[in-house]
Design a protein around this motif. Structure first.
Motif, mmCIF file in Angstrom:
data_model
loop_
_atom_site.group_PDB
_atom_site.id
_atom_site.type_symbol
_atom_site.label_atom_id
_atom_site.label_comp_id
_atom_site.label_asym_id
_atom_site.label_seq_id
_atom_site.Cartn_x
_atom_site.Cartn_y
_atom_site.Cartn_z
ATOM 1 N N THR A 179 -1.708 2.006 7.760
ATOM 2 C CA THR A 179 -0.555 1.668 6.929
ATOM 3 C C THR A 179 -0.355 2.681 5.814
ATOM 4 O O THR A 179 0.780 3.063 5.495
ATOM 5 C CB THR A 179 -0.719 0.251 6.344
ATOM 6 N N ASP A 180 -1.452 3.125 5.202
ATOM 7 C CA ASP A 180 -1.341 4.135 4.146
ATOM 8 C C ASP A 180 -0.918 5.487 4.697
ATOM 9 O O ASP A 180 -0.110 6.194 4.093
ATOM 10 C CB ASP A 180 -2.682 4.276 3.420
ATOM 11 N N ARG A 181 -1.448 5.875 5.831
ATOM 12 C CA ARG A 181 -1.168 7.204 6.393
ATOM 13 C C ARG A 181 0.243 7.289 6.974
ATOM 14 O O ARG A 181 0.976 8.252 6.735
ATOM 15 C CB ARG A 181 -2.214 7.542 7.464
ATOM 16 N N MET A 182 0.643 6.294 7.756
ATOM 17 C CA MET A 182 1.944 6.317 8.428
ATOM 18 C C MET A 182 3.073 5.746 7.578
ATOM 19 O O MET A 182 4.249 6.026 7.838
ATOM 20 C CB MET A 182 1.871 5.524 9.740
ATOM 21 N N ILE A 227 3.734 6.634 -2.347
ATOM 22 C CA ILE A 227 2.606 7.193 -3.102
ATOM 23 C C ILE A 227 1.371 7.308 -2.219
ATOM 24 O O ILE A 227 0.699 8.347 -2.184
ATOM 25 C CB ILE A 227 2.307 6.318 -4.338
ATOM 26 N N ARG A 228 1.064 6.250 -1.466
ATOM 27 C CA ARG A 228 -0.141 6.264 -0.623
ATOM 28 C C ARG A 228 0.001 7.255 0.540
ATOM 29 O O ARG A 228 -0.993 7.876 0.940
ATOM 30 C CB ARG A 228 -0.417 4.852 -0.078
ATOM 31 N N PRO A 231 -9.477 5.570 -8.107
ATOM 32 C CA PRO A 231 -8.594 6.468 -7.363
ATOM 33 C C PRO A 231 -9.186 6.878 -6.051
ATOM 34 O O PRO A 231 -10.399 6.976 -5.893
ATOM 35 C CB PRO A 231 -8.464 7.685 -8.329
ATOM 36 N N ALA A 232 -8.288 7.152 -5.090
ATOM 37 C CA ALA A 232 -8.726 7.453 -3.731
ATOM 38 C C ALA A 232 -9.632 8.663 -3.678
ATOM 39 O O ALA A 232 -10.535 8.745 -2.871
ATOM 40 C CB ALA A 232 -7.504 7.650 -2.847
ATOM 41 N N ASP A 233 -9.398 9.654 -4.572
ATOM 42 C CA ASP A 233 -10.215 10.872 -4.477
ATOM 43 C C ASP A 233 -11.605 10.683 -5.071
ATOM 44 O O ASP A 233 -12.426 11.586 -5.018
ATOM 45 C CB ASP A 233 -9.509 12.033 -5.180
ATOM 46 N N HIS A 234 -11.888 9.476 -5.591
ATOM 47 C CA HIS A 234 -13.234 9.171 -6.072
ATOM 48 C C HIS A 234 -13.989 8.312 -5.075
ATOM 49 O O HIS A 234 -15.092 7.878 -5.353
ATOM 50 C CB HIS A 234 -13.159 8.433 -7.411
#
Length: 433
Positions: free
Chosen positions: A76-79, A203-204, A429-432
């Motif tokens: 869901t986040d990627r597409m 955003i995602r 955050p996703a990058d953490h």
């Protein structure tokens, strides 16, 4: 007719954007899947499957939902919410319907059940698409309208009953599955055209564009931490798991008990979900709306569990006749439908709303996907267990659901946290991850 600001009519009329697109296309479910699903279990019986195999198929479908559900947040986040919903509705409904339409044995039903498990991906994407840009005070109203749309689908039940009476169970169900595939395809196209990607979805998509799938999967660790730190989310998870297990058993074995144990004819079967659904609509617009209009939903949850429990107890207490069902049987089934219509409507709306209230907004898709996965894992064994119990006595699965509903009452009393009782936990955050 004027509508008050707190009424469902007011919510329906004033919906805009994605909530409007999702709610207004949902009645197409009634012309597709809802038209044929009441016959699926007895259709399998007619083709030679037995109770244990039907229960095993229910469990296999749940396990498939677990796998798809765990991947659902990442997909869901990627597409994006909108595209994910379209692609996985096709996989979860259109293709399985075509398989069911030509199925002859256990293995075809197994293949369709495994593909149908993809519904957990589209359920996650659809929920995000529907509520992410909605006002918070609209959420219970939106989920009530979704339930109303699903329940209004029962108005089309006489179509299925007429076809079964005219052409017989097997050929009628095969035609209905083909119809379901066509109408679901139309629904997919209409929803895609009428919706836009959500703000959070955009955003995602950008945040995950260059992330590896493995890194995104590891991100579930943070989602699990968010879930574990939220007492409200854990409560919502427990209630959703209990509701899912009860729904699985009822959806699989209610029609079998009524048809095989109480001797209700095939052609009459779709009228039961029709009546139950119409009663749910009536309750959702009146009593349920009143009970859920405040901030404290604890009492509403207790009413939902308690009245649904009463309906299950009445069902197992109905005496079987030697021949066809008599007037007493139909009268008692009517009482069951009245109680189930309120209980199922209330618990569906509450279980979905509580998850939406407590979930962290910044990690909605992954947290909700993780929640759905846990719910499916918890509910999955009950398909096989109920099949085994039904093979012994067709009332036993409903003693099991009664026990689950008692647990729901106890959980609500002991563990309740209101939807406004705790602040949202900030996501890492996703990058953490």
């Amino acid at each position: 007719m004027a509508s008050s600001p707190g009424s469902l009519w007011h919510t329906l009329i004033h919906l805009r954007g994605n909530p409007r697109a999702c709610v207004w296309t949902e009645p197409m479910w009634g012309l597709s899947m809802a038209l044929v699903l009441p016959y699926l279990s007895v259709f399998m019986l007619a083709l030679g499957l037995h109770d244990a195999q039907i229960g095993l198929l229910a469990t296999a479908g749940m396990i498939s939902q677990v796998v798809f559900g765990l991947a659902g947040g990442i997909i869901t986040d990627r597409m994006g919410r909108r595209l994910t919903n379209a692609v996985f509705d096709l996989i979860a409904f259109v293709i399985p319907c075509l398989i069911w339409a030509v199925a002859q044995n256990f293995w075809a039903f197994l293949a369709a059940s495994l593909l149908n498990g993809a519904l957990q991906v589209t359920a996650n994407a659809w929920d995000c698409l529907m509520v992410e840009d909605a006002e918070r005070d609209q959420i219970t109203g939106i989920y009530s309208l979704v339930r109303v749309a699903a329940d209004c689908s029962a108005l089309f039940a006489p179509i299925a009953a007429f076809m079964v009476a005219q052409f017989g169970l097997e050929p009628a169900v095969r035609v209905l599955f083909i119809n379901a595939a066509v109408v679901m395809l139309a629904k997919i196209i209409l929803l895609y055209a009428a919706s836009t990607e959500t703000r959070r979805g955009l955003i995602r998509m950008e945040e995950t564009r260059h992330e590896s799938l493995w890194r995104l999967f590891v991100g579930y660790r943070e989602a699990a931490k968010l879930l574990g730190r939220s007492h409200g989310s854990l409560l919502a998870l427990a209630i959703a798991a209990l509701v899912a297990a009860v729904t699985l058993v009822n959806g699989t074995f209610w029609q079998i008990l009524v048809n095989q144990h109480l001797h209700v004819p095939d052609a009459v079967l779709p009228f039961f979900p029709m009546v139950r659904s119409l009663l749910s609509v009536l309750f959702l617009f009146t009593l349920i709306r009143r009970l859920t209009s405040g901030h404290d939903l604890k009492l509403a949850s207790l009413w939902g569990f308690g009245i649904y429990l009463a309906g299950q107890v009445v069902l197992v207490a109905i005496p079987a006749t030697d021949g066809d069902a008599d007037l007493v049987t139909y009268a008692l089934l009517g009482v069951c439908l009245l109680l189930d219509g309120f209980g199922a409507g209330m618990l569906f709306m509450l279980s979905e709303s509580l998850v939406a209230f407590h979930v962290d907004k910044s990690e909605r898709s992954r947290v909700m996907a993780l929640q759905r996965t846990v719910v499916m894992l918890a509910a999955a064994p009950f398909g096989w267990i109920s099949g085994w119990l039904s093979g012994i006595d067709r009332t036993y699965p409903f003693w099991l659901t009664s026990a689950l509903l008692v647990i729901g009452v106890i959980t609500t009393v002991v563990w309740w946290v209101g939807p406004h009782a705790e602040p949202s936990v900030e996501a890492v955050p996703a990058d953490h991850a």
